[in-house]
Design a protein around this motif. Structure first.
Motif, PDB file in Angstrom:
ATOM      1  N   LEU A 170       0.805  -1.227   0.000  1.00  0.00           N
ATOM      2  CA  LEU A 170       0.000   0.000   0.000  1.00  0.00           C
ATOM      3  C   LEU A 170       0.837   1.276   0.000  1.00  0.00           C
ATOM      4  N   GLY A 171       2.160   1.148   0.079  1.00  0.00           N
ATOM      5  CA  GLY A 171       3.014   2.334   0.092  1.00  0.00           C
ATOM      6  C   GLY A 171       2.793   3.221   1.301  1.00  0.00           C
ATOM      7  N   VAL A 172       2.492   2.629   2.436  1.00  0.00           N
ATOM      8  CA  VAL A 172       2.218   3.398   3.651  1.00  0.00           C
ATOM      9  C   VAL A 172       3.423   4.250   4.034  1.00  0.00           C
ATOM     10  N   GLU A 173       3.126   5.501   4.410  1.00  0.00           N
ATOM     11  CA  GLU A 173       4.174   6.437   4.823  1.00  0.00           C
ATOM     12  C   GLU A 173       3.913   7.088   6.175  1.00  0.00           C
ATOM     13  N   TYR A 174       2.670   7.063   6.669  1.00  0.00           N
ATOM     14  CA  TYR A 174       2.312   7.835   7.862  1.00  0.00           C
ATOM     15  C   TYR A 174       1.588   6.993   8.905  1.00  0.00           C
ATOM     16  N   VAL A 175       1.699   7.439  10.139  1.00  0.00           N
ATOM     17  CA  VAL A 175       0.920   6.890  11.244  1.00  0.00           C
ATOM     18  C   VAL A 175       0.867   7.952  12.338  1.00  0.00           C
ATOM     19  N   ASP A 176      -0.242   8.008  13.065  1.00  0.00           N
ATOM     20  CA  ASP A 176      -0.356   8.846  14.255  1.00  0.00           C
ATOM     21  C   ASP A 176      -0.380   7.926  15.463  1.00  0.00           C
ATOM     22  N   VAL A 177       0.295   8.347  16.530  1.00  0.00           N
ATOM     23  CA  VAL A 177       0.407   7.523  17.735  1.00  0.00           C
ATOM     24  C   VAL A 177       0.073   8.376  18.949  1.00  0.00           C
ATOM     25  N   ASN A 178      -0.671   7.792  19.874  1.00  0.00           N
ATOM     26  CA  ASN A 178      -0.897   8.478  21.145  1.00  0.00           C
ATOM     27  C   ASN A 178       0.439   8.599  21.870  1.00  0.00           C
ATOM     28  N   GLU A 179       0.809   9.817  22.221  1.00  0.00           N
ATOM     29  CA  GLU A 179       2.062  10.038  22.947  1.00  0.00           C
ATOM     30  C   GLU A 179       2.077   9.260  24.264  1.00  0.00           C
ATOM     31  N   GLN A 180       0.904   9.079  24.858  1.00  0.00           N
ATOM     32  CA  GLN A 180       0.799   8.390  26.144  1.00  0.00           C
ATOM     33  C   GLN A 180       0.831   6.869  26.005  1.00  0.00           C
ATOM     34  N   ASN A 181       1.105   6.381  24.818  1.00  0.00           N
ATOM     35  CA  ASN A 181       1.281   4.948  24.561  1.00  0.00           C
ATOM     36  C   ASN A 181       2.713   4.753  24.045  1.00  0.00           C
ATOM     37  N   PRO A 182       3.704   4.847  24.958  1.00  0.00           N
ATOM     38  CA  PRO A 182       5.106   4.832  24.521  1.00  0.00           C
ATOM     39  C   PRO A 182       5.517   3.527  23.842  1.00  0.00           C
ATOM     40  N   ASP A 183       4.896   2.403  24.195  1.00  0.00           N
ATOM     41  CA  ASP A 183       5.248   1.143  23.534  1.00  0.00           C
ATOM     42  C   ASP A 183       4.916   1.210  22.041  1.00  0.00           C
ATOM     43  N   ALA A 184       3.782   1.809  21.706  1.00  0.00           N
ATOM     44  CA  ALA A 184       3.409   1.945  20.293  1.00  0.00           C
ATOM     45  C   ALA A 184       4.380   2.873  19.572  1.00  0.00           C
ATOM     46  N   ALA A 185       4.742   3.988  20.207  1.00  0.00           N
ATOM     47  CA  ALA A 185       5.686   4.919  19.578  1.00  0.00           C
ATOM     48  C   ALA A 185       7.018   4.218  19.315  1.00  0.00           C
ATOM     49  N   LYS A 186       7.485   3.441  20.273  1.00  0.00           N
ATOM     50  CA  LYS A 186       8.749   2.706  20.095  1.00  0.00           C
ATOM     51  C   LYS A 186       8.625   1.679  18.972  1.00  0.00           C
ATOM     52  N   PHE A 187       7.495   0.990  18.916  1.00  0.00           N
ATOM     53  CA  PHE A 187       7.267   0.009  17.851  1.00  0.00           C
ATOM     54  C   PHE A 187       7.383   0.674  16.476  1.00  0.00           C
TER      55      PHE A 187
ATOM     56  N   ASN B 156     -10.010  15.412  21.557  1.00  0.00           N
ATOM     57  CA  ASN B 156      -9.796  14.915  22.917  1.00  0.00           C
ATOM     58  C   ASN B 156      -8.404  15.318  23.400  1.00  0.00           C
ATOM     59  N   PRO B 157      -8.234  15.487  24.715  1.00  0.00           N
ATOM     60  CA  PRO B 157      -6.940  15.953  25.252  1.00  0.00           C
ATOM     61  C   PRO B 157      -5.893  14.835  25.352  1.00  0.00           C
ATOM     62  N   PHE B 158      -5.685  14.123  24.262  1.00  0.00           N
ATOM     63  CA  PHE B 158      -4.696  13.047  24.203  1.00  0.00           C
ATOM     64  C   PHE B 158      -3.658  13.435  23.155  1.00  0.00           C
ATOM     65  N   PRO B 159      -2.457  13.838  23.588  1.00  0.00           N
ATOM     66  CA  PRO B 159      -1.433  14.278  22.626  1.00  0.00           C
ATOM     67  C   PRO B 159      -1.108  13.191  21.602  1.00  0.00           C
ATOM     68  N   ILE B 160      -0.963  13.642  20.368  1.00  0.00           N
ATOM     69  CA  ILE B 160      -0.712  12.755  19.234  1.00  0.00           C
ATOM     70  C   ILE B 160       0.650  13.089  18.617  1.00  0.00           C
ATOM     71  N   LEU B 161       1.386  12.029  18.316  1.00  0.00           N
ATOM     72  CA  LEU B 161       2.638  12.164  17.570  1.00  0.00           C
ATOM     73  C   LEU B 161       2.358  11.762  16.130  1.00  0.00           C
ATOM     74  N   GLU B 162       2.576  12.679  15.205  1.00  0.00           N
ATOM     75  CA  GLU B 162       2.457  12.353  13.790  1.00  0.00           C
ATOM     76  C   GLU B 162       3.815  11.846  13.326  1.00  0.00           C
ATOM     77  N   MET B 163       3.820  10.663  12.703  1.00  0.00           N
ATOM     78  CA  MET B 163       5.075  10.026  12.305  1.00  0.00           C
ATOM     79  C   MET B 163       5.064   9.759  10.802  1.00  0.00           C
ATOM     80  N   LYS B 164       6.264   9.828  10.222  1.00  0.00           N
ATOM     81  CA  LYS B 164       6.428   9.588   8.781  1.00  0.00           C
ATOM     82  C   LYS B 164       7.582   8.630   8.582  1.00  0.00           C
ATOM     83  N   ARG B 165       7.448   7.775   7.598  1.00  0.00           N
ATOM     84  CA  ARG B 165       8.515   6.832   7.254  1.00  0.00           C
ATOM     85  C   ARG B 165       9.453   7.488   6.265  1.00  0.00           C
TER      86      ARG B 165
END
Length: 147
Positions: free
Chosen positions: A102-119, A138-147
């Motif tokens: 699918l040529g995936v390039e992006y994902v958003d991760v809850n900052e408060q879920n550090p295991d997912a961010a590390k993955f 919602n007051p849940f910080p999001i990290l936008e990530m790019k490959r």
């Protein structure tokens, strides 16, 4: 393990219910920052996403769904595994297939879920933006990530 792409018109109420059970178990095991009221409030949003996401891949162990990933416009919008299947390579398998097929390039991760961010960092994603709130406000910080 079997991964099946499920077209929108084949997403039965039973399948959606089973996937919501996986979602809830996964969220309870990994999203410790969510209160019970948050989980209850987010469930209908998860259901709508499961029904309408462009690409939905479901992982089965025998007849039982144990995980799923939803992708839209080269972005992983959701990836949830039943906790019994955490750290067994299924997430990596799904993400690698999404890169390839699918040529995936992006994902958003809850900052408060550090295991997912590390993955996702291990999968080659890097944070390029931080938002104080998620896409629903919602007051849940999001990290936008790019490959």
């Amino acid at each position: 393990m079997n991964i099946a792409a499920i077209e929108k018109d084949r997403r039965t109420p039973q399948l959606i219910g089973n996937l919501l059970d996986v979602w809830e178990a996964s969220v309870r095991a990994s999203h410790h920052f969510l209160a019970e009221a948050d989980i209850v409030r987010l469930a209908p949003q998860a259901e709508g996403a499961l029904r309408h996401i462009e690409t939905l891949w479901v992982v089965h162990d025998g007849q039982r769904p144990v995980g799923f990933m939803g992708v839209q416009e080269r972005k992983i919008e959701m990836l949830f595994l039943h906790p019994d299947y955490f750290r067994k390579g299924l997430g990596q398998m799904l993400v690698e297939r999404a890169f390839r097929d699918l040529g995936v390039e992006y994902v958003d991760v809850n900052e408060q879920n550090p295991d997912a961010a590390k993955f996702y960092e291990r999968m080659g994603f890097k944070v390029f933006k931080r938002n104080e709130r998620d896409s629903e406000g919602n007051p849940f910080p999001i990290l936008e990530m790019k490959r």
